[in-house]
Design a protein around this motif. Structure first.
Motif, mmCIF file in Angstrom:
data_model
loop_
_atom_site.group_PDB
_atom_site.id
_atom_site.type_symbol
_atom_site.label_atom_id
_atom_site.label_comp_id
_atom_site.label_asym_id
_atom_site.label_seq_id
_atom_site.Cartn_x
_atom_site.Cartn_y
_atom_site.Cartn_z
ATOM 1 N N ARG A 58 -57.074 -106.234 7.639
ATOM 2 C CA ARG A 58 -57.681 -104.903 7.469
ATOM 3 C C ARG A 58 -58.732 -104.937 6.366
ATOM 4 N NH1 ARG A 58 -55.368 -100.604 10.117
ATOM 5 N NH2 ARG A 58 -53.443 -101.187 11.229
ATOM 6 N N SER A 59 -58.436 -105.672 5.298
ATOM 7 C CA SER A 59 -59.413 -105.823 4.225
ATOM 8 C C SER A 59 -60.664 -106.542 4.731
ATOM 9 C CB SER A 59 -58.790 -106.596 3.061
ATOM 10 O OG SER A 59 -59.764 -106.961 2.101
ATOM 11 N N ILE A 60 -60.472 -107.618 5.474
ATOM 12 C CA ILE A 60 -61.609 -108.347 6.062
ATOM 13 C C ILE A 60 -62.419 -107.421 6.961
ATOM 14 C CG2 ILE A 60 -62.246 -110.149 7.738
ATOM 15 C CD1 ILE A 60 -61.580 -111.365 5.099
ATOM 16 N N GLY A 61 -61.726 -106.660 7.806
ATOM 17 C CA GLY A 61 -62.413 -105.756 8.723
ATOM 18 C C GLY A 61 -63.218 -104.705 7.991
ATOM 19 N N ASP A 62 -62.640 -104.132 6.946
ATOM 20 C CA ASP A 62 -63.340 -103.102 6.185
ATOM 21 C C ASP A 62 -64.586 -103.665 5.508
ATOM 22 O OD1 ASP A 62 -63.533 -100.442 4.849
ATOM 23 O OD2 ASP A 62 -63.112 -101.624 3.065
ATOM 24 N N LEU A 63 -64.435 -104.811 4.859
ATOM 25 C CA LEU A 63 -65.562 -105.420 4.152
ATOM 26 C C LEU A 63 -66.640 -105.899 5.118
ATOM 27 C CD1 LEU A 63 -63.363 -107.451 1.656
ATOM 28 C CD2 LEU A 63 -64.943 -105.620 0.994
ATOM 29 N N ALA A 64 -66.227 -106.534 6.202
ATOM 30 C CA ALA A 64 -67.199 -107.024 7.182
ATOM 31 C C ALA A 64 -67.909 -105.868 7.870
ATOM 32 C CB ALA A 64 -66.493 -107.905 8.210
ATOM 33 N N ASP A 124 -59.252 -121.711 26.007
ATOM 34 C CA ASP A 124 -59.276 -120.294 26.396
ATOM 35 C C ASP A 124 -59.738 -119.356 25.286
ATOM 36 O OD1 ASP A 124 -58.465 -120.944 28.916
ATOM 37 O OD2 ASP A 124 -56.356 -120.439 28.618
ATOM 38 N N PHE A 125 -60.185 -119.917 24.167
ATOM 39 C CA PHE A 125 -60.662 -119.097 23.054
ATOM 40 C C PHE A 125 -61.956 -119.674 22.496
ATOM 41 C CE2 PHE A 125 -56.070 -118.476 23.131
ATOM 42 C CZ PHE A 125 -55.929 -117.112 22.919
ATOM 43 N N THR A 126 -62.707 -118.829 21.812
ATOM 44 C CA THR A 126 -63.822 -119.273 20.978
ATOM 45 C C THR A 126 -63.377 -119.126 19.533
ATOM 46 O OG1 THR A 126 -65.468 -118.516 22.590
ATOM 47 C CG2 THR A 126 -66.225 -118.905 20.346
ATOM 48 N N HIS A 127 -63.128 -120.226 18.873
ATOM 49 C CA HIS A 127 -62.606 -120.193 17.506
ATOM 50 C C HIS A 127 -63.761 -120.059 16.520
ATOM 51 C CE1 HIS A 127 -58.709 -121.020 19.167
ATOM 52 N NE2 HIS A 127 -59.199 -122.049 19.820
ATOM 53 N N ILE A 128 -63.623 -119.131 15.565
ATOM 54 C CA ILE A 128 -64.755 -118.706 14.748
ATOM 55 C C ILE A 128 -64.649 -119.151 13.296
ATOM 56 C CG2 ILE A 128 -66.020 -116.683 13.894
ATOM 57 C CD1 ILE A 128 -65.055 -115.243 16.496
ATOM 58 N N ILE A 129 -63.499 -118.880 12.645
ATOM 59 C CA ILE A 129 -63.379 -119.143 11.210
ATOM 60 C C ILE A 129 -61.914 -119.279 10.828
ATOM 61 C CG2 ILE A 129 -63.431 -116.651 10.722
ATOM 62 C CD1 ILE A 129 -64.770 -117.301 8.035
ATOM 63 N N GLY A 130 -61.625 -120.224 9.946
ATOM 64 C CA GLY A 130 -60.307 -120.336 9.329
ATOM 65 C C GLY A 130 -60.320 -119.606 7.995
ATOM 66 N N MET A 131 -59.223 -118.923 7.683
ATOM 67 C CA MET A 131 -59.233 -118.032 6.516
ATOM 68 C C MET A 131 -58.187 -118.343 5.455
ATOM 69 S SD MET A 131 -59.941 -114.234 7.965
ATOM 70 C CE MET A 131 -61.564 -113.769 8.566
ATOM 71 N N THR A 132 -56.934 -118.185 5.823
ATOM 72 C CA THR A 132 -55.874 -118.210 4.809
ATOM 73 C C THR A 132 -54.561 -118.586 5.481
ATOM 74 O OG1 THR A 132 -54.769 -116.884 3.092
ATOM 75 C CG2 THR A 132 -55.410 -115.720 5.092
ATOM 76 N N VAL A 279 -70.348 -113.171 8.136
ATOM 77 C CA VAL A 279 -69.943 -111.907 7.520
ATOM 78 C C VAL A 279 -68.465 -111.947 7.130
ATOM 79 C CG1 VAL A 279 -69.278 -110.660 9.626
ATOM 80 C CG2 VAL A 279 -70.273 -109.407 7.707
ATOM 81 N N MET A 280 -67.637 -112.649 7.900
ATOM 82 C CA MET A 280 -66.221 -112.747 7.543
ATOM 83 C C MET A 280 -66.000 -113.724 6.391
ATOM 84 S SD MET A 280 -64.011 -112.253 11.050
ATOM 85 C CE MET A 280 -64.916 -113.391 12.101
ATOM 86 N N LYS A 281 -66.797 -114.771 6.325
ATOM 87 C CA LYS A 281 -66.700 -115.666 5.166
ATOM 88 C C LYS A 281 -67.036 -114.915 3.885
ATOM 89 C CE LYS A 281 -68.651 -119.728 2.934
ATOM 90 N NZ LYS A 281 -69.736 -120.753 2.943
ATOM 91 N N ASP A 282 -68.132 -114.143 3.928
ATOM 92 C CA ASP A 282 -68.500 -113.366 2.747
ATOM 93 C C ASP A 282 -67.378 -112.410 2.354
ATOM 94 O OD1 ASP A 282 -70.938 -114.635 2.667
ATOM 95 O OD2 ASP A 282 -72.070 -112.995 3.581
ATOM 96 N N MET A 298 -51.134 -115.537 -0.754
ATOM 97 C CA MET A 298 -51.710 -116.194 0.425
ATOM 98 C C MET A 298 -52.795 -117.175 -0.030
ATOM 99 S SD MET A 298 -52.028 -112.751 2.768
ATOM 100 C CE MET A 298 -52.182 -113.509 4.390
ATOM 101 N N PRO A 299 -52.654 -118.468 0.270
ATOM 102 C CA PRO A 299 -53.638 -119.441 -0.191
ATOM 103 C C PRO A 299 -54.951 -119.315 0.565
ATOM 104 C CG PRO A 299 -52.084 -120.489 1.294
ATOM 105 C CD PRO A 299 -51.582 -119.091 1.075
ATOM 106 N N LEU A 300 -56.053 -119.632 -0.096
ATOM 107 C CA LEU A 300 -57.350 -119.690 0.566
ATOM 108 C C LEU A 300 -57.423 -120.980 1.371
ATOM 109 C CD1 LEU A 300 -60.240 -118.555 0.951
ATOM 110 C CD2 LEU A 300 -60.907 -119.894 -1.058
ATOM 111 N N VAL A 301 -57.622 -120.862 2.685
ATOM 112 C CA VAL A 301 -57.728 -122.033 3.560
ATOM 113 C C VAL A 301 -58.984 -121.853 4.426
ATOM 114 C CG1 VAL A 301 -56.450 -123.617 5.061
ATOM 115 C CG2 VAL A 301 -55.196 -121.998 3.654
ATOM 116 N N TYR A 302 -60.126 -121.646 3.759
ATOM 117 C CA TYR A 302 -61.363 -121.416 4.504
ATOM 118 C C TYR A 302 -61.782 -122.669 5.266
ATOM 119 C CZ TYR A 302 -66.316 -121.491 5.464
ATOM 120 O OH TYR A 302 -67.525 -121.666 6.084
#
Length: 332
Positions: A58-64, A124-132, A279-282, A298-302
């Protein structure tokens, strides 16, 4: 042609050249569909509201959403061990960048627990970004007779099947870790799965289940002395709970953080993927989201797009092998 007109021609040509270069540089999706995004984006969270992943996304969604100029709307769609939501995106979502989902390890694992797999986690997916990832651990109610992990294991060994534990679903990472622990210790516990970690913690607090083994939704209840943590599953002890041992300290060669990211349906335009990744990385790196991750340990796993795709492919093979080794099945 007068001098004024002759001077204007080179300028006009330069403008046309610059305009052409800009058009070439634009992502293909921008040329094909106009400005992206031009309407709200839906992000499916496959857990009930209120858990650590839900709050973080939700935080990612709000910021992005604020950065991109369109709202990122969270839709909670729990069920099937956290795979109902991602599967609905893979099967029903259009690859236009407006339907996304959390991608976590259960989505990579669960197909191989079925007699006939219903999806391919890579194709079956388009993988975009790893986060945490998550802080996992096991906790009991404060009035539980178990003061330590070894006491719990000793009881389980003497009373096969009597001790109950809860997770956020069959085939989840935490369930798989508990199966590995039982296999190593030669004990038998009874698994009581719930749809999410909030429900699991509530069940333990109500005395319906003996122990929760899940992400850190239990942590605030440990801090206010309603629950007692018996183990954490990180590589090192957690700063918030310095007296709680890790699984490694307890004799298991096991560290569990279950890194997750965001994906969409297969076939997404790479221009849209770049926009979403950036935008999600930012958003991930902001102080606001860092505070949320810190709140839940939650560890950062970008991971950037290419690295995350390679991780998904490699980890899918690992999960398939693990399911076969433990003989896990959803087909009975």
């Amino acid at each position: 042609m007068n001098d004024r007109e002759s001077r204007a021609v080179p300028m006009t040509r330069r403008l046309l050249v610059l305009s052409g270069a800009a058009t070439i540089a634009m992502p293909a999706i921008a040329r094909a569909q106009g400005r992206y995004p031009d309407r709200p984006i839906q992000l499916v969270v496959p857990w009930p509201a209120g858990g650590s992943a839900d709050v973080q996304l939700r935080s990612i969604g709000d910021l992005a959403g604020r950065a991109i100029g369109q709202p990122v709307v969270i839709q909670n769609r729990p069920g099937a061990g956290g795979t109902l939501g991602p599967l609905s995106v893979a099967q029903q979502g259009r690859p236009d960048g407006y339907t996304l989902t959390q991608m976590h390890l259960s989505v990579l694992r669960r197909p191989w627990m079925m007699r006939t797999p219903q999806w391919d986690p890579v194709a079956d997916f388009t993988h975009i970004i790893g986060m945490t990832g998550w802080l996992f651990g096991c906790a009991v109610k404060a009035d539980s007779p178990f003061q330590t992990w070894p006491q719990m294991i000793a009881y389980a060994r003497a009373n096969p099947g009597k001790l109950t534990f809860t997770t956020s679903g069959i085939g989840t990472t935490n369930h798989l870790a508990m199966e590995t622990i039982q296999e190593k210790d030669g004990v038998q516990l009874t698994h009581v799965p719930y749809r999410g970690s909030n429900e699991a913690v509530t069940a333990v607090l109500a005395g319906q289940v003996d122990m929760v083994c899940d992400s850190s939704t239990w942590a605030p209840f440990v801090e206010n002395n309603q629950m007692r943590a018996l183990s954490v599953w990180t590589a090192e002890r957690v700063r918030r709970f310095p007296t709680v041992p890790t699984l490694v300290e307890l004799g298991y060669d096991l560290t569990v953080t279950s890194p997750y990211g965001v994906s969409g349906p297969k076939g997404m335009d790479e221009g849209v993927v770049r926009v979403l990744h950036d935008v999600m990385k930012d958003a991930l790196m902001t102080p606001e989201n860092t505070e949320v991750r810190s709140r839940f340990d939650m560890p950062l796993v970008y991971q950037d797009t290419q690295t995350y795709r390679a991780f998904i492919a490699e980890r899918t093979e690992y999960e398939k092998a693990m399911v076969r080794r433990l003989n896990l099945s959803l087909d009975g």
